[in-house]
Each structure stands twice: as structure tokens, then as C-alpha cells.
Motif scaffolding. Structure first.
Motif, mmCIF file in Angstrom:
data_model
loop_
_atom_site.group_PDB
_atom_site.id
_atom_site.type_symbol
_atom_site.label_atom_id
_atom_site.label_comp_id
_atom_site.label_asym_id
_atom_site.label_seq_id
_atom_site.Cartn_x
_atom_site.Cartn_y
_atom_site.Cartn_z
ATOM 1 N N ALA A 624 7.381 65.377 1.562
ATOM 2 C CA ALA A 624 8.160 66.490 1.713
ATOM 3 C C ALA A 624 7.056 67.212 2.456
ATOM 4 O O ALA A 624 5.990 67.948 1.898
ATOM 5 N N SER A 625 7.116 67.232 3.882
ATOM 6 C CA SER A 625 5.974 67.918 4.607
ATOM 7 C C SER A 625 6.429 68.576 5.803
ATOM 8 O O SER A 625 7.420 67.710 6.738
ATOM 9 N N ALA A 626 5.359 69.270 6.451
ATOM 10 C CA ALA A 626 5.883 69.797 7.735
ATOM 11 C C ALA A 626 5.140 68.837 9.031
ATOM 12 O O ALA A 626 5.393 69.509 10.126
ATOM 13 N N TYR A 627 4.594 67.702 8.430
ATOM 14 C CA TYR A 627 4.108 66.808 9.709
ATOM 15 C C TYR A 627 3.841 65.417 9.098
ATOM 16 O O TYR A 627 4.034 65.160 7.864
ATOM 17 N N PRO A 628 3.676 64.586 10.084
ATOM 18 C CA PRO A 628 3.387 63.253 9.544
ATOM 19 C C PRO A 628 1.998 63.026 8.759
ATOM 20 O O PRO A 628 1.161 63.475 8.990
ATOM 21 N N TYR A 629 2.213 61.891 8.167
ATOM 22 C CA TYR A 629 0.958 61.397 7.273
ATOM 23 C C TYR A 629 0.734 59.840 7.587
ATOM 24 O O TYR A 629 1.619 59.025 8.095
ATOM 25 N N ALA A 630 -0.698 59.389 7.806
ATOM 26 C CA ALA A 630 -0.625 57.863 7.769
ATOM 27 C C ALA A 630 -0.652 57.237 6.509
ATOM 28 O O ALA A 630 -1.888 57.174 5.913
ATOM 29 N N VAL A 631 0.307 56.845 5.996
ATOM 30 C CA VAL A 631 0.526 56.343 4.649
ATOM 31 C C VAL A 631 0.472 54.841 4.615
ATOM 32 O O VAL A 631 1.524 54.140 4.142
ATOM 33 N N THR A 632 -0.366 54.307 5.410
ATOM 34 C CA THR A 632 -0.163 52.762 5.685
ATOM 35 C C THR A 632 -0.166 52.044 4.330
ATOM 36 O O THR A 632 0.744 51.036 4.321
ATOM 37 N N ASP A 633 -1.132 52.126 3.491
ATOM 38 C CA ASP A 633 -1.053 51.294 1.987
ATOM 39 C C ASP A 633 0.333 51.636 1.491
ATOM 40 O O ASP A 633 0.860 50.731 0.836
ATOM 41 N N ALA A 634 0.843 52.895 1.319
ATOM 42 C CA ALA A 634 2.018 53.196 0.714
ATOM 43 C C ALA A 634 3.243 52.301 1.326
ATOM 44 O O ALA A 634 4.062 51.780 0.678
ATOM 45 N N ALA A 635 3.248 52.286 2.678
ATOM 46 C CA ALA A 635 4.273 51.646 3.365
ATOM 47 C C ALA A 635 4.287 50.164 3.068
ATOM 48 O O ALA A 635 5.292 49.413 3.063
ATOM 49 N N ASP A 636 3.012 49.840 2.993
ATOM 50 C CA ASP A 636 2.897 48.169 2.852
ATOM 51 C C ASP A 636 3.328 47.603 1.272
ATOM 52 O O ASP A 636 3.972 46.779 1.400
ATOM 53 N N SER A 637 2.923 48.747 0.316
ATOM 54 C CA SER A 637 3.022 48.299 -0.996
ATOM 55 C C SER A 637 4.409 48.999 -1.696
ATOM 56 O O SER A 637 4.829 48.126 -2.973
ATOM 57 N N LEU A 638 4.906 49.974 -1.390
ATOM 58 C CA LEU A 638 5.780 50.357 -2.035
ATOM 59 C C LEU A 638 7.229 50.077 -1.610
ATOM 60 O O LEU A 638 7.456 49.839 -0.434
ATOM 61 N N PRO A 639 8.281 49.821 -2.646
ATOM 62 C CA PRO A 639 9.590 49.373 -2.164
ATOM 63 C C PRO A 639 10.188 50.480 -1.144
ATOM 64 O O PRO A 639 11.319 49.936 -0.725
ATOM 65 N N ALA A 640 10.150 51.794 -1.393
ATOM 66 C CA ALA A 640 10.960 52.802 -0.768
ATOM 67 C C ALA A 640 10.060 53.889 -0.464
ATOM 68 O O ALA A 640 9.207 54.383 -1.140
ATOM 69 N N LEU A 641 10.332 54.332 0.961
ATOM 70 C CA LEU A 641 9.544 55.585 1.256
ATOM 71 C C LEU A 641 10.598 56.340 2.102
ATOM 72 O O LEU A 641 11.234 55.970 2.927
ATOM 73 N N LEU A 642 10.485 57.868 2.055
ATOM 74 C CA LEU A 642 11.347 58.682 2.449
ATOM 75 C C LEU A 642 10.416 59.947 2.953
ATOM 76 O O LEU A 642 9.217 60.142 2.510
#
Length: 978
Positions: A624-642
Motif C-alpha cells: 500500500a504505497s504512493a509509488y513503486p518498489y523494487a521488490v525483486t526477491d518478494a516477486a520471485d519467492s512469494l505466491p501472491a503480490l498486490l
């Protein structure tokens, strides 16, 4: 006979005639007074006071309770023009309703912000809609039409677009210059304003604080050359707050305020926002400028006339005919439902490995964790919440409170001084009662800045504090009662704020390690720059008018009672599924006045999702943010991301409904999410072409592409058809819901020129993708030209048709100084995102090939280069024109002009230059060096000649060193003129 003895009171007359009549009845002083933001009443004519400026970015701001819709970037993420128009109508109606309650509420609304989200580290990214000009334009047109209303004569509110022009940095925002080449200007930055103005729902614009090409936006000739040529409507230009004074005080562009004010007025500024409600300073400067002959009365009349025209359109002089005069729509059931709908549509599902939707089931437990799990964050341009829904609230309501576990994940600490533990004294009963409402809830309006509460002190018993590191070492400290440590005007530290906030945030601190003291820290208060000192009379950061210095600061020993990651892991292990809610506080680390320093998620929040995932693989990360993040590890390892922007009053309910599958998410990213900071150009590099910025030019691999977003249903695309019909490109396609649930899909159409595969290599060190000599160079990799959000039942299909103006296929030709659509084939790409193209077609466009630059016939503006390295664009004079200069005195700047046609031959080239340095000219296998002393100043130009015999079509390269400004290149007559 008429019932209106004064023509300006006669509603049968046109607004222009009435404006002219009223203008003629006003004295000079009365007309000058109207040019300040707070225009006084003219009682002798029965005219009331008027103020320009009412913030309404995503709801009525700064004027108390109002419906709070998602942040602007969240509205952009809906990709839904119809929804945003309805939100504009609701906000406009609430402005009218609050105006009826409070005359301080203005009907000239300063919204929307249409600055393009070029760079994701811009602190005010939350205020814009998208990095793409077409999407930004579509959403802005929708919002302004809602704000303006449908009445053909009277306006609900008068929207002003912010901030003209090329404004994407808070760092040095009032002194930094955006170097904007003509192609970027015409294809990118101007486009964001143009369509909304042409749509007829915009009352004006606000210039930005920054300079463009070395010239402050508040004296920009582009206001007259472009903005006011897009419409016959008398647009109002309202200055940004304090910007007129900046022309002298910080920018030093003019020597005196009279000169600066006159230049702004002549450039087109009508309303001066400066010195708050005190209009005497600015009106005095206008009078002095008039007395010195820097302006004349016609300049004053022009500006006052535009302001009066806006007031007539707002129905001020015809209250009995104004269709919006009796509007009283505030916090209606429809507005609450609309806020929920908007929050739902703004949610973007970035990744889903079949974990979502997470339907409530008997015995299923959900752990809700994270620093924003129980937060409903507002930003600087929010109204006051009347309703509040956090993710924890929404999930408890949807899944049952008994099935929901919670851990915020804060680090719980105690701070010890040499005299005892830091502690928050209890407030006395009278002070505490004063701050509480009828139901015992703390009144936020009475908290921050209070001086009646006792300051922090020390003693034998410690106060346990919740510590959050928001990144870059910026901390907040909060008591168990939910009150943040804050500093009031008297310099004392108290537990007295319900949330961080304010223009200068008083709730942020930094712990600094003390050398030579094992475990010792000083506590710096960021808002004042003073250190915390705990004395007998309490903790303070300032005293006797001076900040506490580092040497006088108290040294604290930090004791961690519990690490937040441990609490998160504990509840995660006990749950079926974990929802981690991370993100930003919009008042900290990225906001107006403050750019971000990195795309990385703050380390404390990064630890929380990792701890949750280690304890429970069924972990969902919600950003929940006002801008993008570089969450490469989360995108690789977590089953869901919003991701969702801060969603306003209904954010938590909306998120829960999406997680549970009540709503299939269909938000789409309005800007590129990059994989790391290494993908970003410099914050102040506005050349999106040269530095390959945004999805238009970025040729790397993003983390998530522009337009990306998933849902709970699969859609197929078929039967793409393209047809060029005169000035229209007609595109049609069929979208089918192949899934088992009703859902929205956002169909997106892109175009790109079908350039040949073989290209000539670029000049060494000057970049990529120059193209062939006879083809347009450096065109976008793809460009959005149409989109539509549609709702389809399972198995349903819809045929979607788009009419795209053929001019959208074009680009600004620097060779010929006009918009150009080259003849030939263009690819039409349709799909679910800029990286998920499902259908490809071709459109063949007839047209006139531009050919080489007619240099022999017309000469060459220096700014019309094809490529550059280490140069910047500056002002040719203080009133108009551009010049090119080296970006650094220590490096040579390089320019390339391709396909220059010298005709039958010329004897040389003539360079219009100022400053001192050298120019190296390379063309036709010849090299010529010009060296010259200082011309006497940056605006003192002279012409220097280089004896180069050139003929036919050649590439011209220029090298610049020193303080030279190159304005123009002309030919020295040769055979072509014989």
C-alpha cells in the motif's frame, strides 16, 4: 426597460460582454487587487471577495471532513475514465456543499495534477496519474469534466491543472532546470496538458516551481505559444505559492521584484499566490511595475478580465440561475459507495500462483501483519476522514474477527538515559478530557502541536515505545496509546500526535550512534534539526530560541524488548495464510518537498515479509504505497503480490473484498516498476528519449511492465481489425471472458512504427537506436493510443471499437519543426499490458515523407538536434528562445544533426553564440575549430563563421566547451544562393 441597470448584472448578455462592462467599472486599484489569490470585495458594486485555489486532488482537502477517494495515482491505476468522471462529479458537489457551509472554501479548484510520472523516485508521484501522456490525458479529461459539470453555461467548479511544465523533482525544485528537447516537449510534457484543455473542462493551469530550459515556468513563453492557443476560452494562470518571489529570492533570475512581477504578468500569470492572505506585497509590486513603465494598464486588464470571466462562469453573479448553487451532496450514500468502488478498482494483482482468491472457510485463520496492516494513511492533499477502514478492519469484517490474528511488526524498545528511563508522563484529567470527543476518542485536531500535555521525562519506570524505521534511518516512536512522539512550537517532546503529518513533519527522528560509547545513541529530531535533551523540566529539542546541539544531546541506551519480525513470525506460524501489508507513510520519505532516494522497500519491512514467509509459505504481500518498489526477491519467492495506492476511506474493505474474491482485481500499473535502482537515470535527466525512460523507451526488463495487472478470470483476444479512414485509425477487437467468474478486463492498444531491422550504429558514445538516415529515429518501442475497461460475465464476449486519430502515430520532426506522420506501415498491438500483447495488426498510412533537413534554405535551431551527450538546454533570452550549452564546464558537450541538406553547396556555417569557449564542427569529412573569448554575458550574442564547403546531405556534429551557448546555425551563402 431592464431589471438589470448594470449590464454586468444582466444574465441575458454573454459572459464576455458582462466581463468587459464590469472591468470598465472597476478602478485601477480594484483591478490590481483582483490579481492576488485573495481578492477583496468591491462593496460599492456589490461584489464579494474571491480566492483562487481550493485543493481537490482526490477529494476536498484542507477544509475538514470530506469523502476521501484513492490517491491520484490510484485513480490512474483504475484505467477507468467513466469511474474517474463520476468521482470528479462527487468531489465537485462536495466542494459546492462545503462552500455553502464555509465561505473559505473556493470554487476554483487546483486539481488535477497532470505531471507525468517520468521518474519513480519523484516525491510527489502520488499526485499524478501515470507515466504515459495518453493515459494521463484520458484520466485528467474525465476528472475535470466531472469537476466542471455538464451545464453548457455554468461551471460546478473551475479546475486548474498542475504543474506547468516538466516538473518531476522536489530536490532543488525552485532552482533546478529541466532540460527538455523539442521532441520530449511536444510528444510528452505538453501532451499531458493539451487534451484536457482542448476538452473544454479546464479553467486554467498553475506553473511549476522549476525552470525549463533555464527559464522559470512562471515567465514561460510556452504559456502563450501553446497553452492559450489550444482553446478560445480565457484560461486563468495561477502562480504556485511563493513562486513570484522565488524569481528574485532563490532563482535570482531578475534583480528586482518589480521586474519579476512584470515579466510574470506579461508571460501570462493572472493570479499571484504569494505572502498568504496579505495581498499588499504583491499589489504593491504591481503598482510599482506600472509606475516604472514595466507594464501598462492593458496587462492588468487582461489578467483581471480572465479572472472575472471565470467568476461569471462559476455563477457568482447569477445565483438564481446557477444550477449548482443549492448542491448539498456531502458524505452521501452514493459517495461512500463510489469511494469503495474506486478503491476496489485501484487494486493491482501483480502476481498470483493460485493462492488467491482466498475465500473465507470454516476454520481458516488469516494472519494480518505489517506496519500498514492497521493503518489508513492520508497524504498532504487529503481531506479529513469521516469513515476509516484499515486492512485489518476489512479482513476482520470479511473473515470474522475470531479468525484473524494480528501483529503489527514494530520493534518495541525502551530508551535509557544516565538519569533513568525515558518515560511519557500521564496527562492530567482536564487536559486529557479536552482532547477527547463525546465517545472518548482522541480528536486529531487537538493532538499535534499541543503544549498543555507534560513533556517526556525520565524516571525509574520505562515507557515502552513502538519504533518504526521508515527507511533512510527515519524513525517514528509511538506509545501503547497510539500517540506519536512529536515536537510543538515550544521545543518540547510530547506524546501528542495521532499520525505523522503537517507541512514540516514533527514526528520523525533519527538515532545516531555515539562513537566510543558502546550502544549509545543520540536522538535527532528531523523536523527542527535539534537533538533531544532530557532535563529536569522535560525532554526538548530547542530552548531559548536555539536548537539543542549534538554536544548537549542526551545519550540513550536502546533496549529492544521485542523485534517486530519475531512477533510476525509467531502469528504467521499459527495461521492458514498470512497477509503482509507494507508500504509508505505519505508524509515520510517521499512527498512534496522530498524525493525518495531508492526503490528498495525499507529494511524493517523487508525483514517482516521474509519472517512471515519463513514461518508460513502461504504468504501474500500487499504493498500500500504512493509509488513503486523494487521488490525483486518478494516477486520471485512469494505466491501472491498486490499493490494499491493509499485507497482513501474504504481502502481496507476494498482490499478484503479483493482478497476474498468478491471482486476480481483489474487495476493496471500506471507506471513501470523497475527491478532495481540501476535501471533508473538521474532524477534531473528529463530526456526520456536519450536516457531510455518510461515504458516508451526502456529496453531493459522491468519487474512489472506498464499496464500490467492480473485477475481471477482469464480473457482471450481475437479478431483484430484495423482500418485507416481519413484522419482516423479504426481498431476493433473482441475480448472474451474464458473464466468462471465475472470480472473486468482492461484492453490496451499500442502502436509503433514498423522500422527496418537494419540500422546504422550510433555515433560512438552517443547512445542507441538512431535508425537509418531516411527513417524517423528513436521512436517509442510502443505507445499507448487507446484503452477501455470492460466488465464481462463468465463466457461473455464484447466487441470493442476504438477511433484513434492518425496523428497519434506521429512524432515531432525536429528537422522540419512540425508534427509529422511518416507514410508507411505501423504495427498495431493489442493486449493486456505493454508486455502482454495478444494480437498484432498493421495499418498503412499515406502521407508526405519529410526528407532531410532543409538547412541551406532555413538554417538550423541548435536545440533541434537528433542526439546529444553532456549538453543542456538553456534560455536564449529571458523572454523567449532556447540555446544549447555544455552540461559541465569540464567536459565537451556533443550534438548530432542528421540528414542536413546543404543543397548545391555552401561556403560555410555561421554560429550564433554567447559566452566563451570553443566549437568543434565536423561535417563532410572536414573539421573546423572555433575558439573565442567571453562575449560579455550569457545573453550577449555574436555570429562566428566556420569555413566549411558543404553540399548535399551530410551529418553535422558539433562539440561545445566552456560557457558557450549555441542558439542557431545558419549557412554562409554559396552556390545554393547564386
Amino acid at each position: 426597460m431592464t431589471d438589470h441597470p448594470l449590464p454586468f448584472r444582466d444574465p441575458q448578455l454573454s459572459f464576455s460582454r458582462r466581463t468587459a462592462d464590469l472591468l470598465g467599472r472597476l478602478t485601477l486599484d480594484e483591478r490590481i487587487a483582483m490579481l492576488h489569490q485573495f481578492a477583496p470585495a468591491v462593496e460599492r458594486l456589490g461584489i464579494g471577495p474571491f480566492r483562487t485555489g481550493q485543493e481537490a486532488l482526490h477529494g476536498v482537502a484542507w477544509m475538514g471532513p470530506a469523502t476521501v477517494f484513492p490517491q491520484a495515482v490510484g485513480l490512474g491505476a483504475t484505467w477507468n475514465d467513466d469511474l474517474v468522471r463520476r468521482i470528479g462529479e462527487a468531489v465537485g458537489n462536495e466542494v459546492r456543499a462545503k462552500r455553502a457551509q464555509d465561505e473559505r472554501v473556493g470554487l476554483n479548484v487546483w486539481a488535477p495534477t497532470v505531471n507525468l510520472l517520468r521518474h519513480p523516485l519523484w516525491g510527489r508521484g502520488e499526485e499524478g496519474y501515470s507515466e504515459d501522456p495518453a493515459l494521463t490525458s484520458a484520466i485528467a479529461v474525465a476528472y475535470t469534466r466531472g469537476l466542471r459539470g455538464d451545464d453548457p453555461r455554468y461551471w460546478r467548479t473551475a479546475p486548474v491543472l498542475k504543474h506547468w511544465l516538466a516538473h518531476n523533482n522536489e530536490t532543488d525544485r525552485d532552482t533546478a532546470s529541466s532540460s527538455v528537447r523539442p521532441r520530449v516537449l511536444h510528444e510528452y510534457d505538453l501532451r499531458a496538458f493539451r487534451d484536457a484543455v482542448r476538452a473544454g473542462a479546464v479553467a486554467g493551469v498553475m506553473p511549476a516551481y522549476n525552470l525549463v530550459n533555464g527559464r522559470p515556468n512562471h515567465v514561460s513563453p510556452l504559456l502563450g505559444q501553446h497553452l492559450r492557443r489550444w482553446t478560445d476560452q480565457p484560461l486563468v494562470v495561477c502562480s504556485d505559492a511563493g513562486a513570484p518571489s522565488n524569481l528574485v529570492d532563490s532563482e535570482h533570475y531578475f534583480d528586482t521584484h518589480e521586474e519579476a512581477t512584470a515579466a510574470a504578468l506579461k508571460a501570462g500569470v493572472d493570479s499571484f499566490t504569494d505572502h498568504g492572505t496579505d495581498s499588499s506585497v504583491m499589489t504593491g509590486r504591481i503598482r510599482d511595475a506600472l509606475a516604472k513603465g514595466l507594464i501598462d494598464e492593458s496587462d492588468i486588464d487582461t489578467a483581471a478580465g480572465r479572472l472575472l470571466a471565470m467568476r461569471f462562469a462559476l455563477g457568482e453573479f447569477d445565483p438564481e440561475l446557477d444550477p449548482y448553487a443549492e448542491v448539498d451532496d456531502l458524505d452521501t450514500e452514493q459517495h461512500r459507495a463510489l469511494a469503495l468502488e474506486a478503491a476496489e478498482q485501484a487494486v493491482v494483482l501483480l502476481k498470483n500462483d493460485s493462492l488467491l482468491p482466498l475465500e473465507p472457510e470454516q476454520g481458516r485463520t488469516v494472519a494480518v501483519v505489517g506496519l500498514l496492516a492497521d493503518a489508513c494513511k492520508l497524504d498532504w492533499y487529503s481531506g479529513t476522514l469521516m469513515h476509516r477502514s484499515t486492512p485489518l478492519d476489512g479482513i476482520r469484517e470479511r473473515y470474522g474477527a475470531e479468525n484473524v490474528l494480528f501483529a503489527e511488526g514494530v520493534d518495541r524498545v525502551r530508551l535509557k538515559t544516565s538519569d533513568g528511563w525515558l518515560q511519557v508522563p500521564a496527562a492530567d484529567g482536564a487536559a486529557d478530557t479536552e482532547a477527547r470527543g463525546a465517545e472518548g476518542a482522541l480528536d486529531p485536531a487537538l493532538l499535534a502541536g499541543r503544549t498543555d500535555l507534560p513533556p517526556l521525562t525520565y524516571g525509574d519506570d520505562a515507557t515502552e515505545l513502538a519504533l518504526v524505521d521508515w527507511g533512510d534511518g527515519v524513525l517514528t516512536l509511538r506509545t501503547d496509546e497510539g500517540l506519536y512522539l512529536s515536537v510543538a512550537d515550544d521545543g518540547y517532546v510530547r506524546a501528542s500526535a495521532d499520525e505523522p503529518g503537517g507541512w514540516v513533519v514533527q514526528e520523525t527522528f533519527r538515532l545516531e550512534a555515539v562513537e566510543g560509547h558502546d550502544g549509545g545513541h543520540r536522538l535527532l529530531h528531523i523536523g527542527t534539526g535539534g537533538y533531544v535533551s532530557v532535563a529536569a523540566d522535560g525532554a526538548k529539542v530547542a530552548g531559548a530560541g536555539e536548537k539543542i546541539s549534538r554536544d548537549d544531546a542526551t545519550v540513550f541506551e536502546r533496549e529492544t524488548v521485542e523485534h517486530g519480525a519475531d512477533a510476525v513470525a509467531r502469528v504467521a506460524a499459527a495461521a492458514d495464510t498470512v497477509i503482509v501489508v507494507a508500504g509508505n507513510d505519505p508524509h515520510i520519505n517521499g512527498r512534496e518537498t522530498e524525493d525518495r532516494t531508492t526503490l528498495a522497500l525499507p529494511a524493517q519491512q523487508d525483514r517482516l515479509w521474509r519472517a512471515a514467509h519463513a514461518a508460513n509459505p502461504r504468504t501474500v504481500l500487499v504493498l500500500a504505497s504512493a509509488y513503486p518498489y523494487a521488490v525483486t526477491d518478494a516477486a520471485d519467492s512469494l505466491p501472491a503480490l498486490l499493490w494499491t495506492a493509499h485507497g482513501g476511506q474504504a481502502a481496507g474493505t476494498a482490499l478484503a473484498r479483493v482478497l476474498a474474491g468478491d471482486v476480481s482485481p483489474a487495476g493496471r500499473l500506471p507506471q513501470t516498476w523497475y527491478a532495481s535502482d540501476d535501471d533508473l537515470p538521474g532524477l534531473l535527466d528529463y530526456d526520456i528519449i536519450g536516457s531510455r525512460q518510461t515504458y516508451l523507451y526502456f529496453d531493459g526488463t522491468p519487474l512489472f511492465a506498464f499496464g500490467h495487472g492480473l485477475g481471477y478470470a482469464d480473457f482471450s483476444y481475437s479478431a483484430l481489425r484495423t482500418e485507416v479512414d481519413g484522419e482516423q485509425l479504426r481498431v476493433s477487437l473482441t475480448v472474451t471472458n474464458d473464466g468462471g467468474t465475472a470480472a473486468d478486463e482492461v484492453a490496451q492498444v499500442y502502436v509503433r512504427a514498423a522500422v527496418p531491422a537494419e540500422t546504422v550504429p550510433p555515433p560512438k558514445g552517443l547512445g542507441r537506436r538512431l535508425g537509418t538516415l531516411d527513417e524517423p529515429t528513436d521512436l517509442p518501442l510502443r505507445k499507448l493510443v487507446a484503452h477501455r475497461r470492460v466488465h464481462l460475465a463468465p463466457g461473455a464476449a464484447e466487441r470493442i471499437e476504438f477511433d484513434v486519430p492518425v496523428e497519434e502515430l506521429g512524432h515531432w520532426s525536429v528537422a522540419h519543426g512540425r508534427w509529422s506522420v511518416e507514410p508507411g506501415a505501423y504495427e498495431v498491438l493489442a493486449g493486456a499490458s505493454s508486455a502482454d500483447i495478444r494480437l498484432t495488426g498493421t495499418a498503412v498510412v499515406d502521407g508526405e515523407a519529410q526528407g532531410p533537413r532543409p538547412v541551406a534554405a532555413r538554417g538550423l535551431e541548435a536545440v533541434d538536434y537528433d542526439w546529444q551527450k553532456d549538453t543542456e538546454i538553456l534560455d536564449r533570452t529571458k523572454t523567449e528562445g532556447d540555446a544549447v550549452a555544455p552540461a559541465s564546464a569540464g567536459r565537451e558537450g556533443s550534438l548530432v544533426y542528421r540528414a542536413c541538406d546543404f543543397g548545391e553547396g555552401v561556403d560555410g556555417l555561421a554560429f550564433l553564440v554567447s559566452g566563451e569557449g570553443s566549437i568543434t564542427v565536423s561535417a563532410g569529412g572536414q573539421v573546423f575549430l572555433l575558439q573565442f573569448p567571453d562575449s560579455g554575458g550569457p545573453y550577449e550574442y555574436r555570429t562566428l563563421e566556420a569555413g566549411l564547403g558543404l553540399r548535399g546531405v551530410q551529418e553535422l556534429r558539433i562539440g561545445l566547451t566552456g560557457s558557450v551557448r549555441l542558439a542557431r546555425i545558419d549557412v554562409v551563402a554559396g552556390k545554393a544562393s547564386a
